[in-house]
Design a protein around this motif. Structure first.
Motif, PDB file in Angstrom:
ATOM      1  N   VAL A   1       6.417   2.116   7.050  1.00 37.91           N
ATOM      2  CA  VAL A   1       5.270   2.528   7.868  1.00 37.91           C
ATOM      3  C   VAL A   1       3.984   2.344   7.072  1.00 37.91           C
ATOM      4  CG1 VAL A   1       4.183   4.493   9.012  1.00 37.91           C
ATOM      5  CG2 VAL A   1       6.633   4.139   9.237  1.00 37.91           C
ATOM      6  N   ALA A   2       4.008   2.733   5.800  1.00 35.38           N
ATOM      7  CA  ALA A   2       2.812   2.593   4.958  1.00 35.38           C
ATOM      8  C   ALA A   2       2.435   1.123   4.790  1.00 35.38           C
ATOM      9  CB  ALA A   2       3.053   3.241   3.595  1.00 35.38           C
ATOM     10  N   LEU A   3       3.428   0.260   4.596  1.00 32.58           N
ATOM     11  CA  LEU A   3       3.138  -1.176   4.447  1.00 32.58           C
ATOM     12  C   LEU A   3       2.586  -1.772   5.741  1.00 32.58           C
ATOM     13  CD1 LEU A   3       6.186  -2.310   2.304  1.00 32.58           C
ATOM     14  CD2 LEU A   3       3.788  -2.316   1.611  1.00 32.58           C
ATOM     15  N   THR A   4       3.109  -1.341   6.867  1.00 34.53           N
ATOM     16  CA  THR A   4       2.599  -1.817   8.159  1.00 34.53           C
ATOM     17  C   THR A   4       1.135  -1.413   8.329  1.00 34.53           C
ATOM     18  OG1 THR A   4       4.781  -1.712   9.178  1.00 34.53           O
ATOM     19  CG2 THR A   4       2.879  -1.673  10.668  1.00 34.53           C
ATOM     20  N   HIS A   5       0.836  -0.173   7.984  1.00 36.15           N
ATOM     21  CA  HIS A   5      -0.549   0.288   8.116  1.00 36.15           C
ATOM     22  C   HIS A   5      -1.471  -0.386   7.103  1.00 36.15           C
ATOM     23  CE1 HIS A   5       0.949   4.063  10.391  1.00 36.15           C
ATOM     24  NE2 HIS A   5       0.719   3.052  11.198  1.00 36.15           N
ATOM     25  N   LEU A   6      -0.944  -0.725   5.941  1.00 38.19           N
ATOM     26  CA  LEU A   6      -1.743  -1.481   4.968  1.00 38.19           C
ATOM     27  C   LEU A   6      -2.108  -2.843   5.538  1.00 38.19           C
ATOM     28  CD1 LEU A   6      -3.005  -2.063   2.189  1.00 38.19           C
ATOM     29  CD2 LEU A   6      -0.717  -2.714   1.398  1.00 38.19           C
ATOM     30  N   GLN A   7      -1.129  -3.531   6.119  1.00 38.14           N
ATOM     31  CA  GLN A   7      -1.408  -4.850   6.699  1.00 38.14           C
ATOM     32  C   GLN A   7      -2.407  -4.748   7.845  1.00 38.14           C
ATOM     33  OE1 GLN A   7       0.009  -7.871   5.472  1.00 38.14           O
ATOM     34  NE2 GLN A   7      -1.756  -8.553   6.635  1.00 38.14           N
ATOM     35  N   GLN A   8      -2.271  -3.726   8.677  1.00 35.42           N
ATOM     36  CA  GLN A   8      -3.211  -3.531   9.787  1.00 35.42           C
ATOM     37  C   GLN A   8      -4.614  -3.236   9.270  1.00 35.42           C
ATOM     38  OE1 GLN A   8      -1.247  -0.385  11.926  1.00 35.42           O
ATOM     39  NE2 GLN A   8       0.022  -1.806  13.121  1.00 35.42           N
ATOM     40  N   ALA A   9      -4.707  -2.440   8.217  1.00 35.83           N
ATOM     41  CA  ALA A   9      -6.022  -2.105   7.656  1.00 35.83           C
ATOM     42  C   ALA A   9      -6.701  -3.342   7.085  1.00 35.83           C
ATOM     43  CB  ALA A   9      -5.884  -1.035   6.579  1.00 35.83           C
ATOM     44  N   VAL A  10      -5.945  -4.187   6.391  1.00 38.34           N
ATOM     45  CA  VAL A  10      -6.509  -5.405   5.812  1.00 38.34           C
ATOM     46  C   VAL A  10      -6.905  -6.382   6.910  1.00 38.34           C
ATOM     47  CG1 VAL A  10      -5.974  -7.420   4.388  1.00 38.34           C
ATOM     48  CG2 VAL A  10      -5.344  -5.143   3.598  1.00 38.34           C
ATOM     49  N   ASN A  11      -6.098  -6.473   7.963  1.00 40.19           N
ATOM     50  CA  ASN A  11      -6.443  -7.360   9.085  1.00 40.19           C
ATOM     51  C   ASN A  11      -7.691  -6.858   9.803  1.00 40.19           C
ATOM     52  OD1 ASN A  11      -4.219  -8.943   8.538  1.00 40.19           O
ATOM     53  ND2 ASN A  11      -2.958  -8.051  10.143  1.00 40.19           N
ATOM     54  N   GLY A  12      -7.826  -5.547   9.944  1.00 46.36           N
ATOM     55  CA  GLY A  12      -8.970  -4.979  10.650  1.00 46.36           C
ATOM     56  C   GLY A  12     -10.236  -4.941   9.818  1.00 46.36           C
ATOM     57  N   ARG A  13     -10.077  -4.895   8.509  1.00 43.40           N
ATOM     58  CA  ARG A  13     -11.236  -4.812   7.613  1.00 43.40           C
ATOM     59  C   ARG A  13     -11.005  -5.772   6.447  1.00 43.40           C
ATOM     60  NH1 ARG A  13     -13.550   0.906   5.419  1.00 43.40           N
ATOM     61  NH2 ARG A  13     -15.472   0.084   4.562  1.00 43.40           N
ATOM     62  N   PRO A  14     -11.387  -7.026   6.589  1.00 46.96           N
ATOM     63  CA  PRO A  14     -11.105  -8.049   5.577  1.00 46.96           C
ATOM     64  C   PRO A  14     -11.654  -7.748   4.184  1.00 46.96           C
ATOM     65  CG  PRO A  14     -11.799  -9.075   7.624  1.00 46.96           C
ATOM     66  CD  PRO A  14     -12.008  -7.598   7.787  1.00 46.96           C
ATOM     67  N   SER A  15     -12.647  -6.881   4.074  1.00 46.18           N
ATOM     68  CA  SER A  15     -13.183  -6.546   2.753  1.00 46.18           C
ATOM     69  C   SER A  15     -12.146  -5.821   1.895  1.00 46.18           C
ATOM     70  CB  SER A  15     -14.443  -5.699   2.894  1.00 46.18           C
ATOM     71  OG  SER A  15     -14.140  -4.457   3.509  1.00 46.18           O
ATOM     72  N   LEU A  16     -11.120  -5.276   2.517  1.00 49.20           N
ATOM     73  CA  LEU A  16     -10.059  -4.597   1.770  1.00 49.20           C
ATOM     74  C   LEU A  16      -9.033  -5.572   1.191  1.00 49.20           C
ATOM     75  CD1 LEU A  16      -9.379  -1.614   4.203  1.00 49.20           C
ATOM     76  CD2 LEU A  16     -10.486  -1.497   1.973  1.00 49.20           C
ATOM     77  N   ALA A  17      -9.084  -6.827   1.574  1.00 52.72           N
ATOM     78  CA  ALA A  17      -8.075  -7.802   1.158  1.00 52.72           C
ATOM     79  C   ALA A  17      -7.996  -7.952  -0.356  1.00 52.72           C
ATOM     80  CB  ALA A  17      -8.357  -9.158   1.809  1.00 52.72           C
ATOM     81  N   ARG A  18      -9.121  -7.859  -1.041  1.00 52.01           N
ATOM     82  CA  ARG A  18      -9.070  -8.037  -2.492  1.00 52.01           C
ATOM     83  C   ARG A  18      -8.399  -6.861  -3.191  1.00 52.01           C
ATOM     84  NH1 ARG A  18     -14.938  -6.730  -4.909  1.00 52.01           N
ATOM     85  NH2 ARG A  18     -15.601  -5.309  -3.287  1.00 52.01           N
ATOM     86  N   HIS A  19      -8.224  -5.738  -2.500  1.00 52.31           N
ATOM     87  CA  HIS A  19      -7.552  -4.572  -3.068  1.00 52.31           C
ATOM     88  C   HIS A  19      -6.108  -4.438  -2.576  1.00 52.31           C
ATOM     89  CE1 HIS A  19     -11.416  -3.285  -4.586  1.00 52.31           C
ATOM     90  NE2 HIS A  19     -11.921  -3.458  -3.382  1.00 52.31           N
ATOM     91  N   CYS A  20      -5.703  -5.331  -1.692  1.00 50.44           N
ATOM     92  CA  CYS A  20      -4.389  -5.235  -1.061  1.00 50.44           C
ATOM     93  C   CYS A  20      -3.260  -5.249  -2.094  1.00 50.44           C
ATOM     94  CB  CYS A  20      -4.220  -6.370  -0.051  1.00 50.44           C
ATOM     95  SG  CYS A  20      -2.720  -6.230   0.927  1.00 50.44           S
ATOM     96  N   THR A  21      -3.333  -6.154  -3.060  1.00 52.97           N
ATOM     97  CA  THR A  21      -2.239  -6.255  -4.031  1.00 52.97           C
ATOM     98  C   THR A  21      -2.116  -4.990  -4.870  1.00 52.97           C
ATOM     99  OG1 THR A  21      -3.709  -7.410  -5.569  1.00 52.97           O
ATOM    100  CG2 THR A  21      -2.308  -8.770  -4.181  1.00 52.97           C
ATOM    101  N   SER A  22      -3.223  -4.415  -5.301  1.00 51.51           N
ATOM    102  CA  SER A  22      -3.136  -3.202  -6.124  1.00 51.51           C
ATOM    103  C   SER A  22      -2.619  -2.021  -5.303  1.00 51.51           C
ATOM    104  CB  SER A  22      -4.487  -2.876  -6.757  1.00 51.51           C
ATOM    105  OG  SER A  22      -5.437  -2.542  -5.775  1.00 51.51           O
ATOM    106  N   ILE A  23      -2.994  -1.944  -4.029  1.00 49.10           N
ATOM    107  CA  ILE A  23      -2.506  -0.857  -3.170  1.00 49.10           C
ATOM    108  C   ILE A  23      -1.012  -1.027  -2.923  1.00 49.10           C
ATOM    109  CG2 ILE A  23      -2.652   0.177  -0.873  1.00 49.10           C
ATOM    110  CD1 ILE A  23      -5.653  -0.557  -0.882  1.00 49.10           C
TER     111      ILE A  23
END
Length: 154
Positions: free
Chosen positions: A94-116
């Motif tokens: 569930v957390a990974l699904t919400h992470l992907q949704q957050a990155v898709n909805g807010r592309p500025s978070l993409a550079r932090h995706c790997t660390s999260i």
């Protein structure tokens, strides 16, 4: 017939009244704008509470108060903390699904995706053990979750 070139000489050499006014404005206007902007910023109630319209001067705050203030979290830190709680309450999937949704909805978070995702992987191992945590792995943020699981396991 004698023609005077007084008018054309003044405008050609830039000594007319419009030129003088323009130069004066060019010097005075930026100073006025900076001062008015500075005064406007000091008058804004940045605290968010509408109770007191007081002006805060720099001398009103001690350095000890500044040092002990909690720092505001960046958006990616807020997301990470929220997903870590979600991982504990629900599951890593569930957390990974919400992470992907957050990155898709807010592309500025993409550079932090790997660390999260990496942090989620480490937390999943602590909560579920390495085998069960690995079963939740997905290709979110270039398999950073799986890397986090492996790093925590070894």
């Amino acid at each position: 017939m004698k023609h005077t070139h007084t008018h054309t000489q003044r405008t050609r050499h830039g000594r007319g009244p419009a030129r003088r006014i323009g130069r004066s404005l060019a010097l005075v206007l930026p100073v006025v704008m900076v001062l008015s902007g500075t005064l406007a910023v000091t008058r804004v109630n940045w605290s968010g509470s509408g109770s007191s319209p007081s002006v805060l001067a720099a001398s009103d705050v001690s350095s000890a108060e500044v040092a002990h203030r909690p720092k505001a979290l960046a958006p990616h830190e807020v997301l990470r903390d929220k997903l870590l709680v979600e991982l504990q309450e629900k599951n890593p999937g569930v957390a990974l699904t919400h992470l992907q949704q957050a990155v898709n909805g807010r592309p500025s978070l993409a550079r932090h995706c790997t660390s999260i995702a990496h942090a989620l992987g480490r937390a999943a191992v602590r909560a579920y053990g390495p085998s069960r945590a690995q079963s939740y792995a997905r290709p979110v943020c270039d398999t950073s979750f799986a890397t986090g699981v492996a790093a925590q396991h070894t």
